[in-house]
Design a protein around this motif. Structure first.
Motif, PDB file in Angstrom:
ATOM      1  N   PRO A  63      -7.925 -10.054   7.807  1.00 27.09           N
ATOM      2  CA  PRO A  63      -8.162 -10.298   6.383  1.00 27.09           C
ATOM      3  C   PRO A  63      -9.311  -9.519   5.766  1.00 27.09           C
ATOM      4  CG  PRO A  63      -7.713 -12.351   7.515  1.00 27.09           C
ATOM      5  CD  PRO A  63      -7.841 -11.311   8.585  1.00 27.09           C
ATOM      6  N   THR A  64     -10.407  -9.295   6.535  1.00 27.26           N
ATOM      7  CA  THR A  64     -11.572  -8.631   5.939  1.00 27.26           C
ATOM      8  C   THR A  64     -11.282  -7.193   5.519  1.00 27.26           C
ATOM      9  OG1 THR A  64     -12.400  -8.051   8.146  1.00 27.26           O
ATOM     10  CG2 THR A  64     -13.260 -10.052   7.137  1.00 27.26           C
ATOM     11  N   GLY A  65     -10.214  -6.600   6.049  1.00 26.16           N
ATOM     12  CA  GLY A  65      -9.872  -5.234   5.668  1.00 26.16           C
ATOM     13  C   GLY A  65      -8.838  -5.131   4.570  1.00 26.16           C
ATOM     14  N   LYS A  70      -5.932  -0.465  -1.082  1.00 19.91           N
ATOM     15  CA  LYS A  70      -5.655   0.395  -2.236  1.00 19.91           C
ATOM     16  C   LYS A  70      -6.621   1.575  -2.263  1.00 19.91           C
ATOM     17  CE  LYS A  70      -3.478   1.470  -6.077  1.00 19.91           C
ATOM     18  NZ  LYS A  70      -4.213   2.628  -6.569  1.00 19.91           N
ATOM     19  N   ILE A  71      -7.861   1.357  -1.872  1.00 15.64           N
ATOM     20  CA  ILE A  71      -8.811   2.469  -1.775  1.00 15.64           C
ATOM     21  C   ILE A  71      -8.355   3.446  -0.700  1.00 15.64           C
ATOM     22  CG2 ILE A  71     -11.202   3.149  -1.366  1.00 15.64           C
ATOM     23  CD1 ILE A  71     -12.120   0.458  -2.221  1.00 15.64           C
ATOM     24  N   MET A  72      -7.854   2.924   0.408  1.00 20.40           N
ATOM     25  CA  MET A  72      -7.359   3.789   1.482  1.00 20.40           C
ATOM     26  C   MET A  72      -6.240   4.691   0.968  1.00 20.40           C
ATOM     27  SD  MET A  72      -7.208   1.128   4.695  1.00 20.40           S
ATOM     28  CE  MET A  72      -8.608   0.119   5.142  1.00 20.40           C
ATOM     29  N   LEU A 286       1.000  -1.413   2.239  1.00 24.50           N
ATOM     30  CA  LEU A 286      -0.196  -0.642   2.568  1.00 24.50           C
ATOM     31  C   LEU A 286      -0.934  -1.240   3.758  1.00 24.50           C
ATOM     32  CD1 LEU A 286      -1.586   0.134  -1.009  1.00 24.50           C
ATOM     33  CD2 LEU A 286      -0.262   1.644   0.490  1.00 24.50           C
ATOM     34  N   VAL A 287      -0.914  -2.564   3.862  1.00 27.66           N
ATOM     35  CA  VAL A 287      -1.548  -3.234   5.003  1.00 27.66           C
ATOM     36  C   VAL A 287      -0.944  -2.733   6.312  1.00 27.66           C
ATOM     37  CG1 VAL A 287      -1.761  -5.446   6.206  1.00 27.66           C
ATOM     38  CG2 VAL A 287      -2.302  -5.297   3.774  1.00 27.66           C
ATOM     39  N   GLU A 288       0.379  -2.616   6.336  1.00 21.14           N
ATOM     40  CA  GLU A 288       1.031  -2.098   7.543  1.00 21.14           C
ATOM     41  C   GLU A 288       0.804  -0.603   7.687  1.00 21.14           C
ATOM     42  OE1 GLU A 288       5.491  -1.646   9.514  1.00 21.14           O
ATOM     43  OE2 GLU A 288       5.018  -3.394   8.280  1.00 21.14           O
ATOM     44  N   LYS A 289       0.864   0.130   6.589  1.00 21.41           N
ATOM     45  CA  LYS A 289       0.697   1.582   6.633  1.00 21.41           C
ATOM     46  C   LYS A 289      -0.638   1.964   7.256  1.00 21.41           C
ATOM     47  CE  LYS A 289       0.585   5.689   3.644  1.00 21.41           C
ATOM     48  NZ  LYS A 289       0.782   6.201   2.262  1.00 21.41           N
ATOM     49  N   TYR A 290      -1.681   1.186   6.965  1.00 19.92           N
ATOM     50  CA  TYR A 290      -3.007   1.540   7.461  1.00 19.92           C
ATOM     51  C   TYR A 290      -3.440   0.716   8.676  1.00 19.92           C
ATOM     52  CZ  TYR A 290      -3.193   4.562   3.473  1.00 19.92           C
ATOM     53  OH  TYR A 290      -2.905   5.571   2.576  1.00 19.92           O
ATOM     54  N   ALA A 295       3.758  -5.699   7.602  1.00 20.16           N
ATOM     55  CA  ALA A 295       3.949  -5.965   6.173  1.00 20.16           C
ATOM     56  C   ALA A 295       4.545  -7.342   5.920  1.00 20.16           C
ATOM     57  CB  ALA A 295       4.830  -4.876   5.555  1.00 20.16           C
ATOM     58  N   ALA A 296       5.510  -7.749   6.750  1.00 21.12           N
ATOM     59  CA  ALA A 296       6.153  -9.050   6.545  1.00 21.12           C
ATOM     60  C   ALA A 296       5.146 -10.186   6.666  1.00 21.12           C
ATOM     61  CB  ALA A 296       7.284  -9.235   7.554  1.00 21.12           C
ATOM     62  N   VAL A 297       4.249 -10.059   7.634  1.00 22.34           N
ATOM     63  CA  VAL A 297       3.199 -11.072   7.802  1.00 22.34           C
ATOM     64  C   VAL A 297       2.215 -11.001   6.639  1.00 22.34           C
ATOM     65  CG1 VAL A 297       1.294 -11.847   9.267  1.00 22.34           C
ATOM     66  CG2 VAL A 297       3.432 -11.041  10.302  1.00 22.34           C
TER      67      VAL A 297
END
Length: 347
Positions: A63-65, A70-72, A286-290, A295-297
Motif C-alpha cells: 500500500p505505501t507505494g 501515476k508519478i511512475m 499501473l500497480v501491476e505494471k510497476y 491488478a485484480a487485487v
C-alpha cells in the motif's frame, strides 16, 4: 529664389526630424521587444535554463507505494518536473540502507521506520507527508464480530509480532477496556500466508491482516468477511488522527540542495494520490505494471488502503500522536526516542 531656398531648408529640416523620430520609435520598439522577450524567458527560464535533475525514489511493495504509481507512469513518459528513477523494494532494509548512504533521495516507507532512521542518522531523514493511513482489518469466516468488545474471549491470528501491527492492536484493545494478555488470545504467525490458510480451513476463524492481504484472502475464500476497520474503530475512541501507516521521507542533504525540486515532487505526489483514488481501474493497472502487486487485487484493495497525501501542520500533528503511542508501548519501535522538530519538513 530666397523663398524657394527657405522652403527647401524647411522641407529638409522636417524630413530630418521625421527620420530621427522614426529611428527613435524603431529603437524603442526594438527595446520593448527585447524587454518582453526577456520577461518571457524569465517566466519559463527555470525549465529551459536549469536542466532536469535526477532523483532516486524508492517504495515498498504494498500500500505505501500505491500513491506513487501515476508519478511512475508520468516519469516513464518524460512528463514529470524532473527525472525520477524508481526502486520498488520487497524489504524495508534495502530502502533504509539506500537512505542512510544517500543513494536514495526520497522514499515511501512505514511511519515508524522513518522515526527509526531519523534517530539512526542523527536527523538526516525528514518526513514530508503522510501517504497511507490505516490498512489493518479484523476479518473472520463467521458472523460473531461486530465490535471490538466482541473480541473478548476469542482467538485472533495475526502477523507483525514485535512491530507496529502488534502495538496498534494492543493500543486499540486498551481503548475499549480489553487487556491483550488476559481478555483474549492473540497468536502471531510469521507469514500472512499462514494466517490465510487458517482462515480457509476454519468456519469461525478471526484474524487481523493488512491490505492487500485482506483482499487476496477474500478473493480466494468467499466465506471471509471484513468485520472491523482498525482505523475507524481507533478514531471512535481517539481524536489524535488515527493510524499512520506510510509516509514520504527525504534525505536532508538532498532537500537542502534541491528544495524547489522536492516541492515540485510533493505537488506531483498529491496529484498522483488523487488520481489513484479517482481512477481505480487505471491505477490498478499501473500497480501491476510497476510491480507492486496484481491488478485484480489492487482494484479491489485500493478503496480499503486509505491512500492519501497529508502534509504541513496536519501531517505533523497526526505523526506526532501516532509515534507517541508507539513509543509508550516500546521506545525501540520508533528508534529509542521521539523525533525532534527538525524531523518534519513543512514547506
Amino acid at each position: 529664389m530666397k523663398n524657394l531656398l527657405l522652403k527647401t531648408k524647411y522641407t529638409l529640416l522636417t524630413l530630418s526630424l521625421l527620420l530621427i523620430a522614426l529611428l527613435v520609435t524603431g529603437c524603442n520598439k526594438e527595446n520593448n521587444y527585447e524587454t518582453l522577450d526577456s520577461g518571457h524567458n524569465q517566466e519559463i527560464g527555470p525549465e529551459e535554463k536549469d536542466e532536469k535533475i535526477d532523483i532516486n525514489i524508492a517504495a515498498l511493495k504494498g500500500p505505501t507505494g500505491i500513491g506513487m504509481v501515476k508519478i511512475m507512469e508520468d516519469a516513464a513518459n518524460k512528463e514529470t518536473s524532473n527525472n525520477y528513477n524508481f526502486l520498488i523494494a520487497g524489504e524495508a532494509d534495502e530502502i533504509s540502507t539506500g537512505l542512510i548512504k544517500g543513494e536514495i533521495d526520497i522514499a515511501a516507507i512505514p511511519c515508524n521506520l522513518a522515526s527509526v532512521l531519523y534517530n539512526k542518522t542523527e536527523g538526516q531523514i525528514k518526513i514530508m507527508g503522510i501517504n497511507t493511513l490505516g490498512v489493518l482489518y479484523i476479518v473472520e469466516t463467521g458472523e460473531s464480530i461486530n465490535s471490538i468488545e466482541d473480541l473478548k474471549g476469542k482467538t485472533i491470528y495475526s502477523t507483525g509480532y514485535g512491530t507496529t501491527p502488534q502495538y496498534t492492536l494492543n493500543y486499540l484493545l486498551s481503548l475499549y477496556g480489553l487487556d491483550p494478555d488476559k481478555d483474549l488470545n492473540i497468536e502471531y504467525k510469521t507469514e500472512a500466508t499462514e494466517v490465510a490458510a487458517l482462515l480457509e480451513n476454519s468456519h469461525d476463524a478471526i484474524a487481523m491482516l493488512p491490505q492487500p492481504f485482506v483482499t487476496t484472502v477474500m478473493m480466494k475464500n468467499e466465506n471471509v468477511r471484513i468485520a472491523l476497520d482498525i482505523d475507524k474503530e481507533w478514531n471512535k475512541q481517539n481524536n489524535n488522527g488515527g493510524v499512520v501507516t506510510g509516509v514520504v521521507v527525504v534525505n536532508k542533504d538532498f532537500l537542502e540542495k534541491n528544495p524547489e525540486a522536492v516541492d515540485l515532487f510533493l505537488r506531483e505526489y498529491k496529484d498522483s494520490a488523487e488520481y489513484v483514488n479517482k481512477n481505480i481501474d487505471k491505477a490498478a493497472e499501473l500497480v501491476e505494471k510497476y510491480g507492486l502487486f496484481k491488478a485484480a487485487v489492487a482494484k479491489a484493495a485500493i478503496p480499503y488502503c486509505n491512500i492519501t497525501f497529508i502534509g504541513g501542520s496536519k501531517m505533523k500533528e497526526k505523526v506526532e500522536a501516532y509515534l507517541n503511542i508507539l513509543y509508550n508501548q516500546n521506545p525501540n519501535s520508533v528508534g529509542g526516542a521521539l523525533p525532534g522538530e527538525d524531523f518534519y519538513y513543512i514547506p
